[in-house]
Design a protein around this motif. Structure first.
Motif, PDB file in Angstrom:
ATOM      1  N   THR A   1       0.743  -1.203   0.124  1.00  0.00           N
ATOM      2  CA  THR A   1      -0.135   0.036   0.024  1.00  0.00           C
ATOM      3  C   THR A   1       0.926   1.289   0.205  1.00  0.00           C
ATOM      4  O   THR A   1       1.764   1.191   0.567  1.00  0.00           O
ATOM      5  CB  THR A   1      -0.718   0.059   1.133  1.00  0.00           C
ATOM      6  N   GLY A   2       0.198   2.417  -0.752  1.00  0.00           N
ATOM      7  CA  GLY A   2       1.184   3.415  -0.728  1.00  0.00           C
ATOM      8  C   GLY A   2       0.696   4.580  -1.407  1.00  0.00           C
ATOM      9  O   GLY A   2      -0.671   4.483  -1.620  1.00  0.00           O
ATOM     10  N   LEU A   3       1.240   5.801  -1.713  1.00  0.00           N
ATOM     11  CA  LEU A   3       0.777   6.974  -2.182  1.00  0.00           C
ATOM     12  C   LEU A   3       1.693   7.311  -3.126  1.00  0.00           C
ATOM     13  O   LEU A   3       3.047   7.510  -2.792  1.00  0.00           O
ATOM     14  CB  LEU A   3       0.428   7.689  -1.164  1.00  0.00           C
ATOM     15  N   THR A   4       1.243   7.851  -4.544  1.00  0.00           N
ATOM     16  CA  THR A   4       2.131   8.469  -5.257  1.00  0.00           C
ATOM     17  C   THR A   4       1.974  10.018  -5.198  1.00  0.00           C
ATOM     18  O   THR A   4       0.665  10.458  -5.506  1.00  0.00           O
ATOM     19  CB  THR A   4       2.176   8.004  -6.698  1.00  0.00           C
ATOM     20  N   VAL A   5       2.979  10.879  -5.070  1.00  0.00           N
ATOM     21  CA  VAL A   5       2.567  12.396  -4.896  1.00  0.00           C
ATOM     22  C   VAL A   5       3.528  13.135  -5.972  1.00  0.00           C
ATOM     23  O   VAL A   5       4.473  12.532  -6.477  1.00  0.00           O
ATOM     24  CB  VAL A   5       2.883  12.702  -3.693  1.00  0.00           C
ATOM     25  N   LEU A   6       3.052  14.171  -6.273  1.00  0.00           N
ATOM     26  CA  LEU A   6       3.703  14.873  -7.408  1.00  0.00           C
ATOM     27  C   LEU A   6       3.618  16.561  -7.068  1.00  0.00           C
ATOM     28  O   LEU A   6       2.476  16.937  -6.847  1.00  0.00           O
ATOM     29  CB  LEU A   6       3.011  14.766  -8.842  1.00  0.00           C
ATOM     30  N   GLY A   7       4.758  17.049  -7.073  1.00  0.00           N
ATOM     31  CA  GLY A   7       4.639  18.659  -6.905  1.00  0.00           C
ATOM     32  C   GLY A   7       4.913  19.320  -8.290  1.00  0.00           C
ATOM     33  O   GLY A   7       6.138  18.850  -8.869  1.00  0.00           O
ATOM     34  N   HIS A   8       4.582  20.563  -8.316  1.00  0.00           N
ATOM     35  CA  HIS A   8       5.165  21.445  -9.545  1.00  0.00           C
ATOM     36  C   HIS A   8       4.617  22.758  -9.400  1.00  0.00           C
ATOM     37  O   HIS A   8       3.689  23.092  -9.191  1.00  0.00           O
ATOM     38  CB  HIS A   8       4.310  20.804 -11.007  1.00  0.00           C
ATOM     39  N   ASN A   9       5.881  23.651  -9.737  1.00  0.00           N
ATOM     40  CA  ASN A   9       5.696  24.954  -9.789  1.00  0.00           C
ATOM     41  C   ASN A   9       5.152  25.179 -11.470  1.00  0.00           C
ATOM     42  O   ASN A   9       6.085  24.900 -12.443  1.00  0.00           O
ATOM     43  CB  ASN A   9       6.984  25.750  -9.620  1.00  0.00           C
TER      44      ASN A   9
ATOM     45  N   ALA B   1       0.906  11.330 -15.474  1.00  0.00           N
ATOM     46  CA  ALA B   1       1.840  10.945 -14.552  1.00  0.00           C
ATOM     47  C   ALA B   1       1.365   9.874 -13.545  1.00  0.00           C
ATOM     48  O   ALA B   1       2.075   9.295 -12.891  1.00  0.00           O
ATOM     49  CB  ALA B   1       2.531  12.189 -13.835  1.00  0.00           C
ATOM     50  N   ASP B   2       0.056   9.832 -13.562  1.00  0.00           N
ATOM     51  CA  ASP B   2      -0.432   8.865 -12.618  1.00  0.00           C
ATOM     52  C   ASP B   2      -0.308   8.980 -11.139  1.00  0.00           C
ATOM     53  O   ASP B   2       0.124   8.150 -10.511  1.00  0.00           O
ATOM     54  CB  ASP B   2      -0.394   7.443 -13.304  1.00  0.00           C
ATOM     55  N   ALA B   3       0.094  10.233 -10.597  1.00  0.00           N
ATOM     56  CA  ALA B   3      -0.065  10.316  -9.402  1.00  0.00           C
ATOM     57  C   ALA B   3      -1.273  10.428  -8.607  1.00  0.00           C
ATOM     58  O   ALA B   3      -2.516  10.877  -9.211  1.00  0.00           O
ATOM     59  CB  ALA B   3       0.805  11.708  -9.274  1.00  0.00           C
ATOM     60  N   ASP B   4      -1.291  10.111  -7.394  1.00  0.00           N
ATOM     61  CA  ASP B   4      -2.622  10.142  -6.668  1.00  0.00           C
ATOM     62  C   ASP B   4      -2.918  11.713  -5.901  1.00  0.00           C
ATOM     63  O   ASP B   4      -4.024  12.079  -5.969  1.00  0.00           O
ATOM     64  CB  ASP B   4      -2.414   9.263  -5.371  1.00  0.00           C
ATOM     65  N   VAL B   5      -1.903  12.422  -5.617  1.00  0.00           N
ATOM     66  CA  VAL B   5      -1.988  13.742  -5.192  1.00  0.00           C
ATOM     67  C   VAL B   5      -1.065  14.584  -5.947  1.00  0.00           C
ATOM     68  O   VAL B   5       0.117  14.332  -5.942  1.00  0.00           O
ATOM     69  CB  VAL B   5      -2.021  13.884  -3.866  1.00  0.00           C
ATOM     70  N   LEU B   6      -1.649  15.546  -6.489  1.00  0.00           N
ATOM     71  CA  LEU B   6      -0.873  16.745  -7.131  1.00  0.00           C
ATOM     72  C   LEU B   6      -0.868  18.099  -6.174  1.00  0.00           C
ATOM     73  O   LEU B   6      -1.831  18.296  -5.863  1.00  0.00           O
ATOM     74  CB  LEU B   6      -1.512  17.193  -8.608  1.00  0.00           C
ATOM     75  N   ALA B   7       0.324  18.733  -6.092  1.00  0.00           N
ATOM     76  CA  ALA B   7       0.523  19.780  -5.272  1.00  0.00           C
ATOM     77  C   ALA B   7       0.991  20.839  -6.213  1.00  0.00           C
ATOM     78  O   ALA B   7       2.359  20.659  -6.840  1.00  0.00           O
ATOM     79  CB  ALA B   7       1.430  19.870  -4.101  1.00  0.00           C
ATOM     80  N   LEU B   8       0.368  21.715  -6.828  1.00  0.00           N
ATOM     81  CA  LEU B   8       0.822  23.015  -7.571  1.00  0.00           C
ATOM     82  C   LEU B   8       0.899  24.288  -7.010  1.00  0.00           C
ATOM     83  O   LEU B   8       0.120  24.886  -6.221  1.00  0.00           O
ATOM     84  CB  LEU B   8      -0.304  23.036  -8.869  1.00  0.00           C
ATOM     85  N   VAL B   9       1.878  25.115  -7.304  1.00  0.00           N
ATOM     86  CA  VAL B   9       2.350  26.373  -6.820  1.00  0.00           C
ATOM     87  C   VAL B   9       2.360  27.306  -8.092  1.00  0.00           C
ATOM     88  O   VAL B   9       2.768  26.906  -9.277  1.00  0.00           O
ATOM     89  CB  VAL B   9       3.386  26.317  -5.904  1.00  0.00           C
ATOM     90  N   GLU B  10       2.262  28.489  -7.833  1.00  0.00           N
ATOM     91  CA  GLU B  10       2.330  29.495  -8.826  1.00  0.00           C
ATOM     92  C   GLU B  10       1.163  29.614  -9.629  1.00  0.00           C
ATOM     93  O   GLU B  10       1.284  29.780 -10.904  1.00  0.00           O
ATOM     94  CB  GLU B  10       3.713  29.422  -9.289  1.00  0.00           C
ATOM     95  N   LEU B  11      -0.165  29.240  -9.068  1.00  0.00           N
ATOM     96  CA  LEU B  11      -1.240  29.286 -10.120  1.00  0.00           C
ATOM     97  C   LEU B  11      -1.671  30.829 -10.183  1.00  0.00           C
ATOM     98  O   LEU B  11      -1.510  31.705  -9.280  1.00  0.00           O
ATOM     99  CB  LEU B  11      -2.564  28.565  -9.333  1.00  0.00           C
ATOM    100  N   SER B  12      -2.331  30.995 -11.257  1.00  0.00           N
ATOM    101  CA  SER B  12      -2.724  32.623 -11.449  1.00  0.00           C
ATOM    102  C   SER B  12      -4.299  32.302 -11.450  1.00  0.00           C
ATOM    103  O   SER B  12      -4.952  31.108 -11.611  1.00  0.00           O
ATOM    104  CB  SER B  12      -2.178  33.138 -12.837  1.00  0.00           C
ATOM    105  N   GLU B  13      -4.830  33.534 -11.460  1.00  0.00           N
ATOM    106  CA  GLU B  13      -6.542  33.468 -11.690  1.00  0.00           C
ATOM    107  C   GLU B  13      -6.769  32.934 -13.090  1.00  0.00           C
ATOM    108  O   GLU B  13      -8.005  32.534 -13.244  1.00  0.00           O
ATOM    109  CB  GLU B  13      -6.875  35.030 -11.461  1.00  0.00           C
TER     110      GLU B  13
ATOM    111  N   PRO C   1       8.611  18.984 -12.926  1.00  0.00           N
ATOM    112  CA  PRO C   1       7.807  18.353 -11.783  1.00  0.00           C
ATOM    113  C   PRO C   1       8.810  17.329 -11.198  1.00  0.00           C
ATOM    114  O   PRO C   1       9.838  16.894 -11.560  1.00  0.00           O
ATOM    115  CB  PRO C   1       6.690  17.869 -12.737  1.00  0.00           C
ATOM    116  N   VAL C   2       8.454  17.340  -9.752  1.00  0.00           N
ATOM    117  CA  VAL C   2       9.043  16.422  -8.980  1.00  0.00           C
ATOM    118  C   VAL C   2       8.031  15.188  -8.484  1.00  0.00           C
ATOM    119  O   VAL C   2       6.566  15.516  -8.191  1.00  0.00           O
ATOM    120  CB  VAL C   2       9.964  16.805  -7.791  1.00  0.00           C
ATOM    121  N   ALA C   3       8.161  13.867  -8.241  1.00  0.00           N
ATOM    122  CA  ALA C   3       7.249  12.922  -7.995  1.00  0.00           C
ATOM    123  C   ALA C   3       7.884  11.917  -7.098  1.00  0.00           C
ATOM    124  O   ALA C   3       9.300  11.590  -7.063  1.00  0.00           O
ATOM    125  CB  ALA C   3       6.645  12.269  -8.931  1.00  0.00           C
ATOM    126  N   ALA C   4       7.258  11.207  -6.173  1.00  0.00           N
ATOM    127  CA  ALA C   4       7.871  10.284  -5.358  1.00  0.00           C
ATOM    128  C   ALA C   4       6.575   9.265  -5.033  1.00  0.00           C
ATOM    129  O   ALA C   4       5.285   9.581  -4.797  1.00  0.00           O
ATOM    130  CB  ALA C   4       8.313  10.856  -4.051  1.00  0.00           C
TER     131      ALA C   4
END
Length: 403
Positions: free
Chosen positions: A189-197, A215-227, A396-399
């Motif tokens: 059991t586990g989780l695949t996460v991805l982060g991206h500016n 990329a088939d990640a379970d959770v995405l964390a995105l930063v520097e979003l614009s309106e 992007p980075v993933a784990a």
């Protein structure tokens, strides 16, 4: 009639003729009449006995005119002479030559010490400590440069000294060059996460969103979003990641339900949020963070706002009650940066534990530093990797994480 030369030159009996051997060593102990000049060049020692060694040239005028050259030793001994004494020339001290390449050897040792004690380089002057720690992996280039300098100098000492920085660099970064990714066992059991500016100026947010979905990640964390770009990501990711939360310029998209969404106040405007991902294996606290940007200018490496944001994020992490914590984002600094120690001392880098290579992320066209990362606590990284470039200036980075 006798010639002029015969009238002027007295006859010399045959017995008085000088043989060549006698010309080599001439002893004068009698009387005679000679008019002329004798010049002797050499070294003479006189203590009753005068010894002259060298070349003597005599030119004189008597009953005849002639020039003669005598080479040899002349010794004059007179009554009451003392035995000759011997003078010893003073010894000239000889100095041992210094080894070649001493300065190059000292430079190599200085580089080794600087690498080994990188965390102690202060930020008091122009924040050079943070700047040096950011580019720390590239200090390995000093090794071939120092070897080249040693070769130009032809110095064995300098060449041997290069071993010091080489060994320090290998100790610091040798493990990063190995592949530490593990194959997940069936049923794990586990989780695949991805982060991206994703970059506010990204010309193709839709294409970036589709690349992240693949990329088939379970959770995405995105930063520097614009309106303008936030609705695009929401639309493109809706099919694969139906749960999402956006606050300011940061957002989370998840296959699993998100609860307890809240802003993490690290700057005057929203740059971080926290939510709980309700996975089938249990809840995980997930943070998306974007620390303040840094710049290199005439004032040095400007990191004050970033460092303050890091301290506030660290305070939030210390107050976190969840046993499993994942922090993704753009830290505008590397894991080695001592100024980020309030955060990194509480968490582990997935790339350092389960990655391959340095995992550089910025700039996307030719990455030279890893300022985007996946930091964890309470979970075990199985693999960490960097994805291909998108329309952003970051990669992007993933784990993959195991509970």
């Amino acid at each position: 009639m006798p010639s002029t030369e015969e009238r002027l030159s007295p006859e010399r009996p045959p017995s008085a003729r000088t043989t060549p051997a006698e010309a080599e060593a001439e002893t004068a102990t009698g009387t005679g009449t000679a008019t002329g000049t004798r010049t002797a060049t050499g070294t003479a020692t006189a203590t009753g006995t005068r010894t002259a060694t060298g070349t003597a040239t005599a030119t004189g005028t008597g009953t005849g005119t002639g020039t003669g050259t005598a080479t040899g030793t002349t010794t004059e001994t007179g009554p009451g002479s003392e035995p000759p004494s011997t003078r010893t020339a003073p010894e000239v001290p000889t100095s041992t030559p210094r080894p070649r390449g001493r300065r190059r050897a000292l430079l190599a040792l200085f580089c080794a010490v600087l690498m080994a004690l990188h965390s102690l380089v202060p930020n008091t002057a122009l924040n050079l400590g943070s700047l040096f720690q950011t580019v720390l992996p590239w200090t390995g280039l000093a090794v071939p440069l120092l070897l080249a300098l040693a070769a130009v100098r032809r110095s064995r000492l300098a060449a041997v000294a290069v071993l010091a920085p080489a060994l320090v660099w290998a100790t610091l970064f040798g493990p990063a060059l190995t592949d530490k990714r593990s194959t997940e066992a069936p049923g794990t059991t586990g989780l695949t996460v991805l982060g991206h500016n994703v970059d506010e100026a990204n010309p193709d947010p839709a294409g970036t969103a589709r690349a992240l979905a693949r990329a088939d990640a379970d959770v995405l964390a995105l930063v520097e979003l614009s309106e303008e770009s936030t609705p695009v990501y929401a639309r493109e990711l809706a099919a694969t990641h139906p749960h999402h939360a956006v606050l300011g310029g940061v957002g989370l998209w998840s296959r699993h339900r998100l609860t307890a969404v809240a802003e993490v106040e690290i700057m005057p405007w929203t740059r971080a949020l926290r939510a709980t991902a309700e996975t089938p294996e249990g809840p995980v606290a997930v943070y998306a963070a974007h620390l303040a940007s840094v710049r290199v200018s005439g004032a040095g490496f400007t990191t004050a706002r970033r460092n303050e944001a890091a301290r506030k994020l660290a305070a939030a992490l210390r107050a976190e009650a969840a046993p499993r914590v994942v922090v993704l984002g753009d830290f505008n600094g590397t894991y080695q940066d001592a100024a980020l120690a309030p955060v990194t001392s509480q968490l582990r880098s997935a790339q350092r534990e389960a990655g391959k290579g340095f995992g550089f992320t910025y700039p996307a066209a030719f990455p030279v530093v890893r300022i985007d990362d996946v930091l964890v606590k309470g979970v075990t990284p199985l693999a960490s990797w960097t994805l291909p470039a998108t329309g952003s200036d970051h990669r992007p980075v993933a784990a993959r994480l195991r509970f």
